[in-house]
Design a protein around this motif. Structure first.
Motif, PDB file in Angstrom:
ATOM      1  N   TYR A  45      34.626  35.740  -9.798  1.00  0.00           N
ATOM      2  CA  TYR A  45      34.818  34.288  -9.777  1.00  0.00           C
ATOM      3  C   TYR A  45      36.196  33.941  -9.243  1.00  0.00           C
ATOM      4  O   TYR A  45      37.212  34.440  -9.740  1.00  0.00           O
ATOM      5  N   LYS A  78      38.728  31.146  -9.113  1.00  0.00           N
ATOM      6  CA  LYS A  78      39.037  29.873  -9.764  1.00  0.00           C
ATOM      7  C   LYS A  78      39.578  28.857  -8.766  1.00  0.00           C
ATOM      8  O   LYS A  78      39.252  27.669  -8.824  1.00  0.00           O
ATOM      9  N   ASN A 114      36.624  27.803  -6.882  1.00  0.00           N
ATOM     10  CA  ASN A 114      35.482  27.494  -7.752  1.00  0.00           C
ATOM     11  C   ASN A 114      34.201  28.063  -7.139  1.00  0.00           C
ATOM     12  O   ASN A 114      33.233  27.354  -6.877  1.00  0.00           O
ATOM     13  N   VAL A 132      30.462  26.600 -12.238  1.00  0.00           N
ATOM     14  CA  VAL A 132      30.753  26.081 -10.900  1.00  0.00           C
ATOM     15  C   VAL A 132      30.325  24.614 -10.767  1.00  0.00           C
ATOM     16  O   VAL A 132      31.046  23.791 -10.215  1.00  0.00           O
ATOM     17  N   LYS A 190      30.044  22.481 -13.134  1.00  0.00           N
ATOM     18  CA  LYS A 190      30.721  21.669 -14.158  1.00  0.00           C
ATOM     19  C   LYS A 190      29.734  20.762 -14.895  1.00  0.00           C
ATOM     20  O   LYS A 190      29.942  19.556 -15.025  1.00  0.00           O
ATOM     21  N   CYS A 226      25.268  22.948  -7.538  1.00  0.00           N
ATOM     22  CA  CYS A 226      25.773  24.102  -6.774  1.00  0.00           C
ATOM     23  C   CYS A 226      24.948  24.348  -5.522  1.00  0.00           C
ATOM     24  O   CYS A 226      23.761  24.023  -5.477  1.00  0.00           O
ATOM     25  N   TYR A 252      28.667  28.114  -4.876  1.00  0.00           N
ATOM     26  CA  TYR A 252      29.830  27.221  -4.818  1.00  0.00           C
ATOM     27  C   TYR A 252      29.372  25.781  -5.020  1.00  0.00           C
ATOM     28  O   TYR A 252      28.179  25.459  -4.926  1.00  0.00           O
TER      29      TYR A 252
END
Length: 344
Positions: A264, A266, A269, A296, A298, A329, A341
């Motif tokens: 991952y 960050k 993301n 990813v 959220k 995503c 992503y």
């Protein structure tokens, strides 16, 4: 701070903490404190019901004893015409006890269809947004032991798997790096009702709680009937405990799959999943993907299991469309690597 204000705060502090001398309230606070290991400022979700008022009281005691800053938020969904009045009434009532609440108001369209589920999503979105604004990492909500049993039966009725049946825990890591705490999860509603009456002599009755068109209301009536027939709810609690042990074992394999077979970023993301990620048993792959997509994208809730199963089959059979979207995503397969992503 002016001397008069300082004296008023000291009197409020003294009055609130004085309630802890009551044997029942002292026992409830002890359980609450044991379930809550926070040493930084936190937020509390308040609705006005006896559970959330008990939570507000206990949280205020905790913040005073630990010398922590606490924020209290009331969400006004505007579902009922009385909701705004009730929110302001709760705000004024708690302010007398030194508990200052901010009302977060929903300004979108009036909710229609699947009201309780949509209201829950709106509530968390407003709470998360406010927490993010104030850089709050911990949010306390009022789920208690009776909710735990109700939720288990609702999930059982819907045919949920192991993870769904054990979804209520003391704390859960969610989106926006906010940790939700349920410090009342081992406390019965009866004790919280006693606390609210003793400390505030006030609480709001939500008519939806007795409306049979909502499944949770029907489950509550079923449980009440079961008690009268001699059914022991402690057996359900024991079942939940056993299932949680089994679930913890599965989660261990999910952690290993994520640690060993994914990366991952960050800063971007973005998740990169190796071919080995998809060799594990299907349940492990599903849970691993739930985690990736939720992080990813959220999102608060997981995407539907059917959609994730379909995604897994497409990836394994090399039939993944060039542009696949799920849970906010974009998912692509490049050679043997799957890339996840965020949608823009």
């Amino acid at each position: 701070m002016k001397k008069r204000s300082l004296n008023a705060n000291q009197i409020t502090r003294k009055n609130i903490l004085a309630n802890l001398k009551d044997k029942v309230i002292k026992s409830v606070y002890s359980s609450f404190q044991n379930n809550l290991k926070i040493n930084d400022h936190f937020a509390v979700a308040v609705s006005g019901g006896p559970d959330s008022l008990a939570l507000a009281f206990l949280s205020k005691c905790y913040s005073l004893k630990k010398n922590l800053k606490s924020y209290f938020f009331i969400v006004d969904h505007k579902i009922r015409k009385e909701s705004s009045f009730e929110a302001k009434s709760v705000q004024k009532k708690l302010e007398k006890f030194g508990i200052k609440c901010k009302i977060l108001t929903w300004k979108g369209k009036k909710l229609k269809g699947n009201i309780q589920s949509n209201a829950r999503k709106i509530r968390y979105n407003l709470l998360f947004k406010e927490c993010k604004t104030k850089s709050i990492k911990s949010l306390l909500i009022g789920h208690h032991k009776d909710d735990l049993i109700e939720n288990f039966l609702i999930r059982l009725y819907r045919g949920s798997g192991l993870r769904g049946l054990t979804s209520f825990k003391v704390n859960n890591q969610l989106t926006n790096e906010i940790l939700i705490y349920r410090p009342l999860i081992k406390i019965r509603k009866k004790a919280l009702l006693y606390l609210s009456k003793k400390a505030f002599n006030f609480y709001v009755n939500d008519p939806f709680n007795k409306d049979d068109k909502f499944q949770r209301s029907r489950i509550r009536k079923f449980l009440e009937f079961s008690k009268q027939e001699g059914f022991n709810q402690n057996k359900i609690e024991k079942t939940i405990d056993n299932l949680e042990d089994a679930n913890a074992s599965v989660e261990n394999y999910v952690f290993r799959n994520l640690s060993e077979n994914s990366f991952y970023s960050k800063s971007q993301n973005k998740y990169l999943l190796s071919a080995f990620f998809f060799i594990a048993p299907n349940e492990i792959i599903m849970r691993s993907l739930f985690h990736c997509i939720k992080l990813v994208g959220k999102k608060y809730y997981n995407v539907r299991g059917k959609k994730v199963n379909k995604l897994i089959n497409e990836i394994k059979k090399d039939k993944l469309p060039k542009r696949t979207t799920l849970g906010g995503c974009i998912i692509k397969k490049v050679a043997e690597t799957v890339i996840i992503y965020a949608e823009k």
